[in-house]
Design an enzyme around this catalytic site. Structure first.
Site, mmCIF file in Angstrom:
data_model
loop_
_atom_site.group_PDB
_atom_site.id
_atom_site.type_symbol
_atom_site.label_atom_id
_atom_site.label_comp_id
_atom_site.label_asym_id
_atom_site.label_seq_id
_atom_site.Cartn_x
_atom_site.Cartn_y
_atom_site.Cartn_z
ATOM 1 N N GLU A 45 0.836 -1.201 0.000
ATOM 2 C CA GLU A 45 0.000 0.000 0.000
ATOM 3 C C GLU A 45 0.870 1.251 0.000
ATOM 4 O O GLU A 45 1.853 1.341 0.741
ATOM 5 C CB GLU A 45 -0.901 -0.033 1.235
ATOM 6 C CG GLU A 45 -1.994 1.006 1.264
ATOM 7 C CD GLU A 45 -2.973 0.780 2.408
ATOM 8 O OE1 GLU A 45 -4.001 1.469 2.444
ATOM 9 O OE2 GLU A 45 -2.719 -0.099 3.261
ATOM 10 N N LYS A 114 -9.323 3.503 -2.545
ATOM 11 C CA LYS A 114 -9.714 2.681 -1.396
ATOM 12 C C LYS A 114 -11.095 3.100 -0.911
ATOM 13 O O LYS A 114 -11.398 4.292 -0.794
ATOM 14 C CB LYS A 114 -8.677 2.841 -0.284
ATOM 15 C CG LYS A 114 -8.771 1.835 0.838
ATOM 16 C CD LYS A 114 -7.569 1.977 1.775
ATOM 17 C CE LYS A 114 -7.565 0.930 2.869
ATOM 18 N NZ LYS A 114 -6.361 1.058 3.742
ATOM 19 N N CYS A 175 -6.201 -3.675 1.837
ATOM 20 C CA CYS A 175 -5.928 -3.715 3.283
ATOM 21 C C CYS A 175 -7.213 -3.790 4.119
ATOM 22 O O CYS A 175 -7.806 -4.843 4.271
ATOM 23 C CB CYS A 175 -5.067 -2.512 3.673
ATOM 24 S SG CYS A 175 -4.240 -2.717 5.271
ATOM 25 N N SER A 359 20.706 -2.262 34.109
ATOM 26 C CA SER A 359 20.447 -2.204 35.554
ATOM 27 C C SER A 359 20.716 -3.525 36.243
ATOM 28 O O SER A 359 20.770 -3.586 37.465
ATOM 29 C CB SER A 359 18.989 -1.801 35.787
ATOM 30 O OG SER A 359 18.133 -2.844 35.358
ATOM 31 N N ASP A 363 14.272 -6.041 32.363
ATOM 32 C CA ASP A 363 13.850 -5.151 31.284
ATOM 33 C C ASP A 363 15.030 -4.662 30.454
ATOM 34 O O ASP A 363 15.021 -4.762 29.226
ATOM 35 C CB ASP A 363 13.079 -3.956 31.863
ATOM 36 C CG ASP A 363 11.732 -4.370 32.426
ATOM 37 O OD1 ASP A 363 11.132 -5.320 31.891
ATOM 38 O OD2 ASP A 363 11.279 -3.762 33.405
ATOM 39 N N SER A 364 16.043 -4.101 31.094
ATOM 40 C CA SER A 364 17.217 -3.667 30.328
ATOM 41 C C SER A 364 17.943 -4.865 29.736
ATOM 42 O O SER A 364 18.554 -4.766 28.663
ATOM 43 C CB SER A 364 18.164 -2.836 31.208
ATOM 44 O OG SER A 364 18.644 -3.595 32.306
#
Length: 710
Positions: A45, A114, A175, A359, A363-364
């Site tokens: 698209e 579209k 789409c 850390s 997460d890190s």
């Protein structure tokens, strides 16, 4: 007798407003399709401009350059002797439409606008485009002079029509139209359309891919036909990663599939099919009765045939056989999607690498592991001879012109472009420092270890000098306000130091340029507001900002084996902690205790709030039925009220949320995805009173269930 047709669809890593690059990739995809014998090629698209131009779609310049690119495609040798379907914005009678332009041998056959626009979640198509509301109707479109001089046409057909060749019929479905209850392919199939094209700009979201696959399989199983799905791939300038996965479906079965995640800028998927299979699939009498009553589409003629019935072709061509669609697991999606997004961001921003404060927490760790996954993908692509990846890697790594460097060792390449730092304080533990160091060593990042106590002490001394007051931690007798302020000093200083080191570490290593700072706040922490505004959650981009803690843990468990990183086991076993308060004999700071809720509960709240569109009262009634076997109505009420109170009073933090890779449907990203106020009546008095009244009136099922168990 078989009528064989070879068709092609593609995934292109287009970039918004990169008209040169977009044109080059389009032409190369057409060339590859032609080399494979395809007579029909479709692309993603808005592939000429890039899907994510946003308000640039309103600019005349964007439209001018799109027509200029289209002119080059029409007159190119690559685009001759095949039907080519490309996408761009078109202004018709001063109204802007999202269009497909179908060309054949230096002529435009049809401009198809579209009809149903995506306008929720991450999409705002109605801001820039207008849907074509005249279904099965067409008008004349006057071509710009530059196009008319090439095609010899003054006007072309514009609207909801189909393209008829000498041997079949092609219909367009764009789409969002596939996802609507009255999708165009239904009526098109009843009017004899046998090949459907769908050009898409569909972004990656965890566990989302199966939705579009199943819809297309179901569409062609019921209606019959050949369905070509093309999709944008890569980061085209925003938070989204378009995950490619172009494929071809025949009568409800997938017969060819592209990759979902790839560093290749161009991926072409082709299949050879027998159009007679479509006709045989549609032979039922009930379908024929419905088809005989359908209203016709206007047919635009293309003076060509897509099929071949030559005896030589029947012997040489191999009909593509159906197979099972291959899906990635959610853990693989996290490993690959954000990694590919980071690579596009890095090479297109023309910076020299990434920096993340490690850390010692999960997460890190997840952010760093995703960067390492990116290095693995780069190494794999380089080993396969991907020239674009090799050229980008050499430039990012600071190699001189003419270098023969190959980034085939992921740890070595990681050491060149990825920088990590542990920023310890007196509140940090030996364990987190060791985990950060061990992880950096395992993935090969350039690692720095520092203590920032002297900087913190300087700030506290300054405050004492100005106010004659010395704030203390709660563990040392301080108030909650003092305790929070002292935690935030550490968090915000880490952000300051992160940018200092990101700007100067390349210089320290004798290189030029700077680094992009990566964030490592997960979606649940953002939803709850369990982060400090302008702390090290503030960054340039965040690959895990829309991924739940639960999914991140699953990803780390997967990466431990898939990437051969045994050190990740230590992160899985560690209790999540911010380490911003002093550790005492009877107190160790822990995230879930601080938040008053678990990460698993946060994921539930997030999905109910965003996906199921529930407010406080609606969430309470839903959870009473789901959690009532183990918690009393009053306990559930307190949990729901606590979540909404914390969510509401911390909502302002989302206005500064680091741009994050979009991965989860309940992301609280204020900037684009989750449009809600940031100043709430955070105690929700009306709603909470109603919850309390209902909780008091409901029976406590958890007691009877607990009694039975005992």
């Amino acid at each position: 007798m078989p009528n064989l047709i070879t068709v092609a669809t593609c995934s292109l890593n287009q970039w918004s407003l990169d008209f040169d690059g977009n044109l080059e990739r389009i032409l190369e995809s057409i060339r590859i399709a032609k080399d494979r014998g395809a007579k029909l090629r479709i692309g993603p698209e808005l592939e000429i401009t890039g899907y994510g131009c946003q308000d640039h779609f309103l600019e005349g310049d964007t439209h001018l350059h799109a027509w200029e690119v289209l002119a080059k495609i029409i007159e190119s040798e690559e685009a001759q002797d095949m039907v080519v379907d490309v996408g761009m914005p078109v202004a018709h009678k001063n109204v802007i439409y999202n269009c497909r332009i179908i060309i054949h041998n230096r002529r435009i056959l049809l401009i198809r606008p579209k009809m149903w626009l995506a306008n929720d979640g991450n999409y705002r198509e109605l801001r820039w485009f207008t849907p074509w509301a005249k279904h099965r109707q067409t008008e004349e479109f006057y071509l710009p002079r530059m196009i008319a001089e090439i095609t010899g046409q003054t006007t072309v057909t514009f609207g909801d029509a189909v393209v008829s060749t000498g041997d079949t019929c092609i219909g367009v479905e764009m789409c969002e139209e596939l996802f609507t209850p009255g999708a165009p392919h239904i009526d098109q199939s009843l009017d004899g359309v046998e090949i459907f094209t769908n050009s898409s700009g569909s972004h990656h979201e965890l566990r989302k891919l199966s939705t579009r696959i199943e819809l297309i399989k179901e569409a062609t199983l019921k209606a019959g036909g050949i369905y070509l799905y093309a999709n944008q791939q890569g980061c085209d300038g925003d938070r989204l990663y378009y995950d490619g996965c172009s494929f071809i479906c025949l009568n409800g079965k997938v017969i060819a599939q592209g990759s979902q995640f790839s560093l290749n800028d161009i991926e072409v998927v082709t299949a050879t099919v027998d159009i007679q299979e479509v006709r045989a699939h549609r032979s039922s009498s009930s379908r024929s009765i419905q088809a005989s009553r359908t209203s016709p589409y206007e047919r635009v003629r293309a003076e060509t045939r897509l099929s071949s019935d030559k005896a030589g072709d029947l012997l040489e061509w191999e009909v593509t056989k159906p197979g099972e669609f291959k899906y990635n697991t959610p853990e693989e999606e996290i490993a690959l999607g954000p990694a590919c997004w980071l690579w596009d961001y890095l090479r297109r921003s023309r910076t020299q690498g990434y920096f993340v404060p490690l850390s010692g927490g999960i997460d890190s760790c997840a952010t760093a592991t995703i960067v390492y996954s990116m290095c693995l993908q780069v190494s794999k692509a380089a080993a396969e001879g991907n020239l674009q990846v090799i050229a980008d890697a050499r430039r990012i790594a600071g190699e001189p012109e003419g270098s023969d460097y190959l980034p085939t060792d992921p740890r070595e390449f990681c050491g060149r472009i990825f920088h990590t730092c542990y920023m310890g304080t007196e509140n940090s533990s030996i364990e987190t420092r060791k985990r950060a160091k061990d992880l950096a060593e395992a993935i090969g990042s350039y690692h720095v270890d520092l203590n920032m106590d002297t900087v913190i002490t300087s700030i506290r001394t300054l405050f004492l000098f100005v106010t004659n007051k010395k704030p203390e931690f709660r563990a040392h007798g301080g108030s909650n306000a003092e305790n929070l302020a002292l935690q935030n000093i550490q968090a915000r200083l880490r952000m300051l130091l992160a940018y200092l080191f990101a700007q100067l570490l390349p210089w320290v290593r004798g290189k030029v340029g700077g680094l992009l700072v990566l964030g490592s706040a997960n979606v649940d922490e953002s939803l709850r507001g369990y982060l400090t505004k302008y702390d090290c959650s503030s960054a340039d981009v965040n690959p895990i900002g829309a991924i739940s803690k639960t999914d991140l843990k699953s990803f780390i468990a997967y990466a431990q084996l898939a990437f051969n990183l045994p050190v990740l086991e230590e992160f899985l076993e560690a209790v999540p902690t911010a380490e911003l308060e002093p550790i005492t004999e009877d107190y160790v700071q822990a995230d879930e205790a601080d938040m008053g809720m678990t990460y698993d509960e946060l994921s539930v709240y997030g999905r109910l709030r965003k996906n199921e569109k529930l407010g406080p009262y609606g969430m309470f009634t839903k959870l009473v039925s789901e959690w009532g076997h183990r918690l009393s109505p009053v306990e559930i009420a307190e949990k729901v009220k606590l979540f909404f109170f914390e969510y509401a009073r911390n909502r302002h933090k989302m206005t500064t949320l680091t741009p994050s890779y979009h991965a989860e449907a309940y992301s609280p990203d204020d900037n684009r995805f989750d449009l809600r106020p940031f100043l709430y009546p955070s105690r929700f008095p009306w709603q909470f009173r109603k919850i309390d009244a209902m909780a008091a009136a409901l029976p406590d099922r958890s007691k009877s269930i607990k009694a039975k168990r005992e």
